[in-house]
Design an enzyme around this catalytic site. Structure first.
Site, PDB file in Angstrom:
ATOM      1  N   ALA A 228     -14.179   5.099  -2.404  1.00 46.22           N
ATOM      2  CA  ALA A 228     -13.093   4.775  -3.345  1.00 46.22           C
ATOM      3  C   ALA A 228     -11.846   4.304  -2.590  1.00 46.22           C
ATOM      4  O   ALA A 228     -11.252   3.267  -2.925  1.00 46.22           O
ATOM      5  CB  ALA A 228     -12.776   5.988  -4.206  1.00 46.22           C
ATOM      6  N   GLU A 229     -11.466   5.021  -1.560  1.00 45.91           N
ATOM      7  CA  GLU A 229     -10.262   4.664  -0.784  1.00 45.91           C
ATOM      8  C   GLU A 229     -10.436   3.277  -0.143  1.00 45.91           C
ATOM      9  O   GLU A 229      -9.528   2.444  -0.172  1.00 45.91           O
ATOM     10  CB  GLU A 229     -10.036   5.724   0.311  1.00 45.91           C
ATOM     11  CG  GLU A 229      -8.791   5.533   1.137  1.00 45.91           C
ATOM     12  CD  GLU A 229      -7.507   5.999   0.449  1.00 45.91           C
ATOM     13  OE1 GLU A 229      -7.549   7.020  -0.255  1.00 45.91           O
ATOM     14  OE2 GLU A 229      -6.481   5.322   0.598  1.00 45.91           O
ATOM     15  N   GLY A 230     -11.616   3.040   0.416  1.00 44.48           N
ATOM     16  CA  GLY A 230     -11.869   1.775   1.115  1.00 44.48           C
ATOM     17  C   GLY A 230     -11.848   0.578   0.181  1.00 44.48           C
ATOM     18  O   GLY A 230     -11.190  -0.433   0.468  1.00 44.48           O
TER      19      GLY A 230
ATOM     20  N   SER B 143      -8.304   0.006  -1.323  1.00 47.24           N
ATOM     21  CA  SER B 143      -7.336  -0.471  -0.325  1.00 47.24           C
ATOM     22  C   SER B 143      -7.553  -1.948  -0.006  1.00 47.24           C
ATOM     23  O   SER B 143      -6.580  -2.720   0.102  1.00 47.24           O
ATOM     24  CB  SER B 143      -7.459   0.333   0.970  1.00 47.24           C
ATOM     25  OG  SER B 143      -7.193   1.684   0.717  1.00 47.24           O
TER      26      SER B 143
END
Ligand SMILES: CC(C)(COP(=O)(O)OP(=O)(O)OC[C@H]1O[C@@H](n2cnc3c(N)ncnc32)[C@H](O)[C@@H]1OP(=O)(O)O)[C@@H](O)C(=O)NCCC(=O)NCCSC(=O)c1cc(O)c2ccccc2c1O
Length: 157
Positions: free
Chosen positions: A55-57, A60
């Protein structure tokens, strides 16, 4: 793993787990992962931290493109683990922006699973995340090349 490949350079943790990017734009980011031992917790299901990492990757990278390759930084992530994904499952990840502001972006990231032999339409949702990102941070000298690396990755997909 090729340390010179754009996939490795753009997100080494995701690359080391076998995550493969499919689409990357200002409006959609997607990719997939097969659940291997490396991605699992002791009960042989996808580790919740790996779902959060995806999710973060994705959020971002999407936010970096949407902010015209400015530096972004995730400031909040919330995740609901709705179903387990088991060892060997195929996990598909997709992300889209909920809001793109000058300084704050919010992205939704959904993970879906299918068995290797199943049709994509039989997919079931594994998790849903919201990621909030701060955009337009100054770029320190030692990472001046990072926006160019993101651009290069987008052009190669
Ligand atoms: C938590 C849930 C089981 C709750 O289900 P809920 O009641 O909300 O909904 P359903 O009953 O409709 O079920 C939905 C879905 O869950 C699966 N499921 C339900 N019951 C079971 C069960 N008894 N056993 C196995 N699986 C069950 C099933 O797939 C259902 O889907 P259907 O397609 O059949 O409808 C459920 O929400 C759930 O399982 N969520 C996922 C939880 C998860 O995978 N969390 C992330 C991994 S946990 C983790 O990261 C972790 C890390 C560590 O390092 C650990 C270290 C040591 C111990 C544990 C660790 C650890 O857990």
């Amino acid at each position: 793993m090729d340390p010179k490949s754009p996939e490795f350079i753009i997100d080494q943790p995701l690359n080391s787990l076998g995550f493969v990017f499919e689409d990357l734009s200002a409006t959609r980011v997607s990719g997939h992962l097969t659940v291997t031992e490396k991605c699992c917790q002791p009960f042989k299901v996808l580790h919740g931290g790996v779902s959060a990492l995806i999710a973060e990757g994705l959020a971002s990278l999407g936010a970096a493109v949407a902010s015209n390759y400015k530096r972004v930084a995730g400031i909040h992530l919330s995740i609901h683990h709705l179903r387990p994904a088991a060892l060997g499952d195929f996990v598909f990840a997709e992300s889209f922006p909920v809001s793109v502001g000058k300084s704050i972006q919010v992205w939704e990231v959904r993970l879906w699973k299918t068995k290797k032999t199943e049709k994509p339409e039989n997919r079931k949702m594994v998790s849903t995340s919201r990621v909030t990102l701060f955009c337009g941070l100054p770029i320190p000298d030692h990472v001046k090349g990072a926006p160019g690396q993101v651009k290069n990755f987008v052009s190669k997909l």
